[in-house]
Every structure is written in C-alpha cells, then in structure tokens.
Motif scaffolding. Structure first.
Motif, PDB file in Angstrom:
ATOM      1  N   ALA A   1       1.536  -1.215  -0.654  1.00 31.78           N
ATOM      2  CA  ALA A   1       2.256  -0.461   0.378  1.00 31.78           C
ATOM      3  C   ALA A   1       2.084   1.037   0.164  1.00 31.78           C
ATOM      4  CB  ALA A   1       3.735  -0.843   0.372  1.00 31.78           C
ATOM      5  N   GLY A   2       2.093   1.470  -1.104  1.00 30.63           N
ATOM      6  CA  GLY A   2       1.880   2.881  -1.392  1.00 30.63           C
ATOM      7  C   GLY A   2       0.496   3.356  -0.993  1.00 30.63           C
ATOM      8  N   LYS A   3      -0.491   2.452  -1.043  1.00 30.76           N
ATOM      9  CA  LYS A   3      -1.853   2.802  -0.637  1.00 30.76           C
ATOM     10  C   LYS A   3      -2.083   2.661   0.852  1.00 30.76           C
ATOM     11  CE  LYS A   3      -5.146   0.962  -3.010  1.00 30.76           C
ATOM     12  NZ  LYS A   3      -5.940  -0.064  -3.726  1.00 30.76           N
ATOM     13  N   GLY A   4      -1.116   2.086   1.574  1.00 31.39           N
ATOM     14  CA  GLY A   4      -1.272   1.888   3.009  1.00 31.39           C
ATOM     15  C   GLY A   4      -2.023   0.632   3.389  1.00 31.39           C
ATOM     16  N   VAL A   5      -2.315  -0.238   2.398  1.00 27.03           N
ATOM     17  CA  VAL A   5      -3.019  -1.486   2.695  1.00 27.03           C
ATOM     18  C   VAL A   5      -2.112  -2.442   3.453  1.00 27.03           C
ATOM     19  CG1 VAL A   5      -4.193  -3.483   1.679  1.00 27.03           C
ATOM     20  CG2 VAL A   5      -4.514  -1.200   0.708  1.00 27.03           C
ATOM     21  N   ILE A   6      -0.819  -2.462   3.084  1.00 28.21           N
ATOM     22  CA  ILE A   6       0.161  -3.280   3.783  1.00 28.21           C
ATOM     23  C   ILE A   6       1.341  -2.403   4.170  1.00 28.21           C
ATOM     24  CG2 ILE A   6      -0.524  -5.340   2.492  1.00 28.21           C
ATOM     25  CD1 ILE A   6       2.107  -5.009   0.901  1.00 28.21           C
ATOM     26  N   GLU A   7       2.250  -2.962   4.927  1.00 20.29           N
ATOM     27  CA  GLU A   7       3.453  -2.252   5.347  1.00 20.29           C
ATOM     28  C   GLU A   7       4.676  -2.931   4.754  1.00 20.29           C
ATOM     29  OE1 GLU A   7       3.368  -2.514   9.570  1.00 20.29           O
ATOM     30  OE2 GLU A   7       1.854  -0.944   9.825  1.00 20.29           O
ATOM     31  N   GLN A   8       5.597  -2.135   4.228  1.00 23.65           N
ATOM     32  CA  GLN A   8       6.882  -2.646   3.778  1.00 23.65           C
ATOM     33  C   GLN A   8       7.894  -2.380   4.876  1.00 23.65           C
ATOM     34  OE1 GLN A   8       7.875  -4.300   1.165  1.00 23.65           O
ATOM     35  NE2 GLN A   8       6.373  -4.027  -0.478  1.00 23.65           N
ATOM     36  N   GLN A   9       8.447  -3.449   5.452  1.00 27.87           N
ATOM     37  CA  GLN A   9       9.378  -3.300   6.556  1.00 27.87           C
ATOM     38  C   GLN A   9      10.784  -3.025   6.053  1.00 27.87           C
ATOM     39  OE1 GLN A   9       8.441  -7.140   8.361  1.00 27.87           O
ATOM     40  NE2 GLN A   9       7.263  -6.116   9.946  1.00 27.87           N
ATOM     41  N   ALA A  10      11.672  -2.678   6.994  1.00 27.81           N
ATOM     42  CA  ALA A  10      13.044  -2.322   6.612  1.00 27.81           C
ATOM     43  C   ALA A  10      13.770  -3.474   5.937  1.00 27.81           C
ATOM     44  CB  ALA A  10      13.817  -1.860   7.846  1.00 27.81           C
ATOM     45  N   ASN A  11      13.419  -4.707   6.288  1.00 23.43           N
ATOM     46  CA  ASN A  11      14.070  -5.872   5.681  1.00 23.43           C
ATOM     47  C   ASN A  11      13.387  -6.303   4.385  1.00 23.43           C
ATOM     48  OD1 ASN A  11      11.693  -6.846   6.707  1.00 23.43           O
ATOM     49  ND2 ASN A  11      12.609  -8.392   8.035  1.00 23.43           N
ATOM     50  N   CYS A  12      12.556  -5.400   3.816  1.00 32.23           N
ATOM     51  CA  CYS A  12      11.863  -5.633   2.545  1.00 32.23           C
ATOM     52  C   CYS A  12      10.742  -6.662   2.655  1.00 32.23           C
ATOM     53  CB  CYS A  12      12.832  -6.058   1.433  1.00 32.23           C
ATOM     54  SG  CYS A  12      14.043  -4.776   1.054  1.00 32.23           S
ATOM     55  N   ARG A  13      10.418  -7.088   3.857  1.00 34.99           N
ATOM     56  CA  ARG A  13       9.291  -7.997   4.032  1.00 34.99           C
ATOM     57  C   ARG A  13       8.010  -7.179   4.180  1.00 34.99           C
ATOM     58  NH1 ARG A  13      10.542 -12.426   8.526  1.00 34.99           N
ATOM     59  NH2 ARG A  13       8.781 -13.415   7.509  1.00 34.99           N
ATOM     60  N   ALA A  14       6.921  -7.742   3.703  1.00 37.85           N
ATOM     61  CA  ALA A  14       5.625  -7.067   3.775  1.00 37.85           C
ATOM     62  C   ALA A  14       4.766  -7.750   4.837  1.00 37.85           C
ATOM     63  CB  ALA A  14       4.929  -7.117   2.421  1.00 37.85           C
ATOM     64  N   ARG A  15       3.936  -6.956   5.485  1.00 41.43           N
ATOM     65  CA  ARG A  15       3.024  -7.502   6.483  1.00 41.43           C
ATOM     66  C   ARG A  15       1.738  -6.701   6.466  1.00 41.43           C
ATOM     67  NH1 ARG A  15       2.595  -4.660  11.201  1.00 41.43           N
ATOM     68  NH2 ARG A  15       2.020  -6.497  12.395  1.00 41.43           N
ATOM     69  N   VAL A  16       0.686  -7.328   6.963  1.00 37.54           N
ATOM     70  CA  VAL A  16      -0.589  -6.642   7.105  1.00 37.54           C
ATOM     71  C   VAL A  16      -0.542  -5.818   8.381  1.00 37.54           C
ATOM     72  CG1 VAL A  16      -3.083  -6.937   7.266  1.00 37.54           C
ATOM     73  CG2 VAL A  16      -1.733  -8.544   5.923  1.00 37.54           C
ATOM     74  N   PRO A  17      -0.904  -4.529   8.330  1.00 39.84           N
ATOM     75  CA  PRO A  17      -0.814  -3.706   9.552  1.00 39.84           C
ATOM     76  C   PRO A  17      -1.723  -4.227  10.660  1.00 39.84           C
ATOM     77  CG  PRO A  17      -1.159  -2.346   7.597  1.00 39.84           C
ATOM     78  CD  PRO A  17      -1.368  -3.769   7.172  1.00 39.84           C
ATOM     79  N   GLY A  18      -1.325  -3.906  11.886  1.00 39.39           N
ATOM     80  CA  GLY A  18      -2.140  -4.247  13.047  1.00 39.39           C
ATOM     81  C   GLY A  18      -1.715  -5.541  13.696  1.00 39.39           C
TER      82      GLY A  18
ATOM     83  N   ASN B   1      -3.243  -9.126  15.673  1.00 41.32           N
ATOM     84  CA  ASN B   1      -4.403 -10.000  15.672  1.00 41.32           C
ATOM     85  C   ASN B   1      -4.221 -11.084  16.718  1.00 41.32           C
ATOM     86  OD1 ASN B   1      -6.552 -11.682  15.137  1.00 41.32           O
ATOM     87  ND2 ASN B   1      -6.262 -11.703  12.941  1.00 41.32           N
ATOM     88  N   PRO B   2      -5.187 -11.234  17.638  1.00 40.84           N
ATOM     89  CA  PRO B   2      -5.036 -12.298  18.643  1.00 40.84           C
ATOM     90  C   PRO B   2      -4.992 -13.688  18.035  1.00 40.84           C
ATOM     91  CG  PRO B   2      -7.260 -11.348  18.671  1.00 40.84           C
ATOM     92  CD  PRO B   2      -6.412 -10.466  17.808  1.00 40.84           C
ATOM     93  N   PHE B   3      -5.529 -13.829  16.810  1.00 39.33           N
ATOM     94  CA  PHE B   3      -5.495 -15.141  16.175  1.00 39.33           C
ATOM     95  C   PHE B   3      -4.086 -15.534  15.748  1.00 39.33           C
ATOM     96  CE2 PHE B   3     -10.016 -13.994  15.119  1.00 39.33           C
ATOM     97  CZ  PHE B   3     -10.570 -14.888  16.009  1.00 39.33           C
ATOM     98  N   ASN B   4      -3.154 -14.564  15.746  1.00 36.17           N
ATOM     99  CA  ASN B   4      -1.766 -14.872  15.396  1.00 36.17           C
ATOM    100  C   ASN B   4      -0.945 -15.307  16.602  1.00 36.17           C
ATOM    101  OD1 ASN B   4      -2.172 -14.305  12.727  1.00 36.17           O
ATOM    102  ND2 ASN B   4      -1.451 -12.206  12.854  1.00 36.17           N
ATOM    103  N   ASP B   5      -1.553 -15.338  17.783  1.00 35.64           N
ATOM    104  CA  ASP B   5      -0.838 -15.708  19.005  1.00 35.64           C
ATOM    105  C   ASP B   5      -0.747 -17.235  19.065  1.00 35.64           C
ATOM    106  OD1 ASP B   5       0.226 -16.031  21.494  1.00 35.64           O
ATOM    107  OD2 ASP B   5      -1.041 -14.524  22.454  1.00 35.64           O
ATOM    108  N   ARG B   6       0.248 -17.780  18.399  1.00 39.75           N
ATOM    109  CA  ARG B   6       0.360 -19.231  18.288  1.00 39.75           C
ATOM    110  C   ARG B   6       0.498 -19.925  19.646  1.00 39.75           C
ATOM    111  NH1 ARG B   6      -1.212 -22.148  15.793  1.00 39.75           N
ATOM    112  NH2 ARG B   6       0.460 -23.604  15.393  1.00 39.75           N
ATOM    113  N   PRO B   7       1.326 -19.423  20.586  1.00 41.87           N
ATOM    114  CA  PRO B   7       1.415 -20.124  21.866  1.00 41.87           C
ATOM    115  C   PRO B   7       0.073 -20.249  22.575  1.00 41.87           C
ATOM    116  CG  PRO B   7       3.249 -18.613  21.627  1.00 41.87           C
ATOM    117  CD  PRO B   7       2.314 -18.335  20.493  1.00 41.87           C
ATOM    118  N   ARG B   8      -0.748 -19.209  22.559  1.00 44.19           N
ATOM    119  CA  ARG B   8      -2.046 -19.281  23.240  1.00 44.19           C
ATOM    120  C   ARG B   8      -3.002 -20.216  22.499  1.00 44.19           C
ATOM    121  NH1 ARG B   8      -2.284 -16.038  27.463  1.00 44.19           N
ATOM    122  NH2 ARG B   8      -0.849 -14.261  27.543  1.00 44.19           N
TER     123      ARG B   8
END
Length: 401
Positions: A174-191, A193-200
C-alpha cells in the motif's frame, strides 16, 4: 512457589545459535514469562519490582536477536516498525512511578508477543519483503486482477505463509501504491476490471447454455437454488444476471411463473465437441470425481488461487473424465424419452463448460473449472441412475453430440 524460587530453579536464559535450540529456549522463556504477574504480585510491591526484574532477564537476552531481525527487515518498512514496537514495549520503565503492577501486566503481554514473534521468524521463515514480492507478482500476472479484494487470510492460506507476514506485506505494498488500503482496513487492487463483473459473466454463460442445448428455448429452467448450484454462484450476482437476461428478452415467465428461455431469443447452435484428452492425462475414477469437484468448488468459493500447474492438472483430469462419460452416454437405450432429453441437455452443458474452462484469465478459468466439476458430477450421477434402470437388452441410442 514464589517468583524468587522460580528464578533460582530455572535455567539461565540464552539464545543458542541453532534454530532448534533457539526454539526450545524461546518456548521455555515464554512459559516462564507467563508465570510472572500473578494475583499474588498485586499485593506486594517487592513482588512487582521482582517481576519487572524477571522480565528484564527473560527478554534482555532476546532483544539483540530482535534488533538483528529489525536490521534484516530493511526491505520492509512495516516489518521494521513491528520490531521497533516490540523492542520498545519490553523496555524497562525509567520512572519509579511506572514500576507498577498494571505496568507489569502490560509488560508480560509485550514480552510474550516478542518471544512469539521471534519464534515465528526462525528459519525457514520467509521475509516480509519476499512475501510482498510474491503478492506483487500475482497482481502483475492478473492472478489478483484490478478491483479484486485482497483477503489476508485467503492469501496466507494460498501462499502457505503466516498471516502476520501477509498483513505487513500488504502495508508495504500500500505504501508503494501497488494496492489500496480502504477505510475499513480492507485491501484491494486498484482499478476496475470487466472480468470482475460477475452478473455479466453469469449472463454470458447462461446464453451459451441456452444456445448450445443445455437449456433449449421454450423449456423451463431449473429452480433458482439449483441454478446457483450449477453456476457455482451466490444469489445476489445471480439475481443481477437474471435482470440482464430479462431486459434483453432471453428469459420470460410462463403461466406457472417458471423461468423459461423465450422461443426465438437465441440462435440454436451445436454444442462444442469435446477434444480427445492428451495421452498422459488419466481420467478420474468414479470415486475420485466427487473429491475433485469438492476441491475445485472450494477453491472458487473461498477465492483461493491454487498454483497454475495444480489448476491445469485438475482441468485436464476433468476434461478427460467428461470425455469418458460422454462416450459412455452414447451407447445403449434410455427407456423414458424425458430421461433421454435430460441426458442430452446434461451432455451439452458438460461440453459447453469444458470448452469455456480454458479461458486465459485465471479467475474465470477457476470459476469455469468449478462449473465443469459440477457438470461432471451431475453427469456421472445421471448415468449411474440410467444404468440401473436400463433393460438387459440394449439398443443403440442416437449420438448426442
């Protein structure tokens, strides 16, 4: 036994050079520290002072090792900060007023944390900087795609690493900007991705199943719970996929309010042919199929990322097993016509999911593998039921593919 008696009977603390001896010494000192600061110490100022002195002895010999661990963690700011906190927490209070029973209890907990952490970082410990590098490589390769939530527990189980190391590595990334640390302390990959669109994704697979004959136009779909099982999905993304298919006119409700594929909504196509398995790939035995399906579905449901080679091996085995079961479905007669229709639809579903499982995107390949495993299990169960109901004299059945 008093604290003074314990001190006289205990062996002097030391930090042996070999890992096995160090681990034993750490375990012994951890047990001894746990006996400091009992209820009797609260009634005696002398016992409190003696307890602080015992902590100094039990931790002082290990502080140099902790400082060396801090120096070795030069590639990880989060790991260095951890060692700074641990070392500072066991430092003896400088003010006489701070040598209290309450402070003693806190120092006992801090000493236990230091000793446990030292034991956890004995060889073959993987440095936090290397853990961060492994996670970053998975982000770059798409194993953890943009928009993906990074659950530390799943990553730790996936990579076979301590959970604390994963937390520290995520802080570094997170300090390097590779991932994001959200307010709820969860981490996610920035950006995004259409592949994450589960309904479609679900809608696309349902279209393919309808066009390929698994759910032919004009037929009612299975119940909602059964469809979620077939597609290995939760109810919320499935409900969103249904809304998309209703909007485009693929689905409708019949007079009995059952979900039905609307006639003329898709152009009927032949299901893909199952490729012949490679010569070195062995199909699964009937008793091995449920375990392979359970493992594959568990990977997907827990969003674990197995080693690509392990996933490819399971996919190859499922493909070979599907080919064998489809060949088994060709000969023989199926007494009731409804059973023959059911078998044809299930063979089509197996072939369609087997063709989709080789998607280049890792997460979609994992999901399609879980769908294929479910189809193979269902096909095996249906064939076993049909074999039990077939007459002894069999006649040839028209090819299903």
């Amino acid at each position: 036994m008093s604290i003074q008696d314990q001190e006289h009977t205990a062996e002097p603390s030391s930090s042996p050079a070999d890992s096995a001896g160090t681990r034993r010494a750490l375990r012994a000192d951890l047990l001894r520290v746990g006996k400091i600061g009992g209820a009797r110490s609260a009634t005696s100022s002398a016992a409190v002072i003696e307890g602080h002195a015992l902590i100094d002895r039990r931790t002082g010999v290990w502080v140099p090792l902790a400082e060396r661990r801090r120096q070795a963690a030069a590639g990880s700011p989060a790991d260095q900060a951890r060692w700074d906190r641990l070392i500072e927490a066991v430092t003896r209070p400088t003010q006489p007023t701070e040598v209290s029973y309450e402070k003693l209890v806190v120092r006992v907990g801090s000493a236990r944390d230091l000793l446990r952490t030292l034991a956890d970082t004995l060889p073959p410990f993987v440095p936090v900087a290397e853990v961060a590098q492994r996670i970053e490589q998975r982000v770059e390769s798409g194993t953890y795609p943009p928009g993906a939530v990074l659950a530390p527990g799943r990553i730790a189980a996936d990579l076979g690493l301590p959970l604390q190391s994963v937390h520290l590595a995520l802080s570094d990334l997170a300090g390097k900007g590779v991932i994001e640390q959200q307010a709820n302390c969860r981490a996610r990959v920035p950006g995004a991705n259409p592949f994450n669109d589960r309904p479609r994704q679900l809608a696309q697979l349902l279209r393919a199943l309808a066009a390929g004959g698994a759910f032919p136009p004009g037929t009612a779909l299975p119940g909602r719970r059964e469809l979620c099982r077939i597609l290995v999905t939760g109810d919320k993304p499935f409900a969103a996929a249904l809304r998309l298919l209703f909007q485009e006119g693929l689905l409708e409700r019949d007079v009995r309010q059952r979900l039905t594929v609307r006639r003329g909504s898709v152009k009927r196509t032949d299901p893909p042919k199952l490729p012949a398995p490679a010569g070195h790939v062995k199909s699964l035995r009937d008793d091995e199929i449920p375990e392979a399906a359970r493992r594959t579905r568990a990977w997907w449901n827990a969003r674990l990322s197995p080693a690509p080679a392990a996933l490819d091996q399971v996919i190859d085995q499922l493909g070979a097993t599907a080919h064998q079961l489809v060949d088994r479905a060709q000969p023989g007669s199926v007494p009731p016509s409804t059973a023959q229709q059911q078998l044809s639809a299930l063979v089509a579903r197996t072939a369609i999911t087997a063709a989709a499982v080789h998607h280049p995107h890792f997460e979609l390949r994992l999901w399609h593998a879980a769908c294929l495993a479910t189809a193979v299990c269902d096909l095996l169960a249906l064939l076993d039921d049909l074999d039990a109901s077939r007459p002894s004299r069999r006649t040839a059945m028209p090819p299903l593919l």
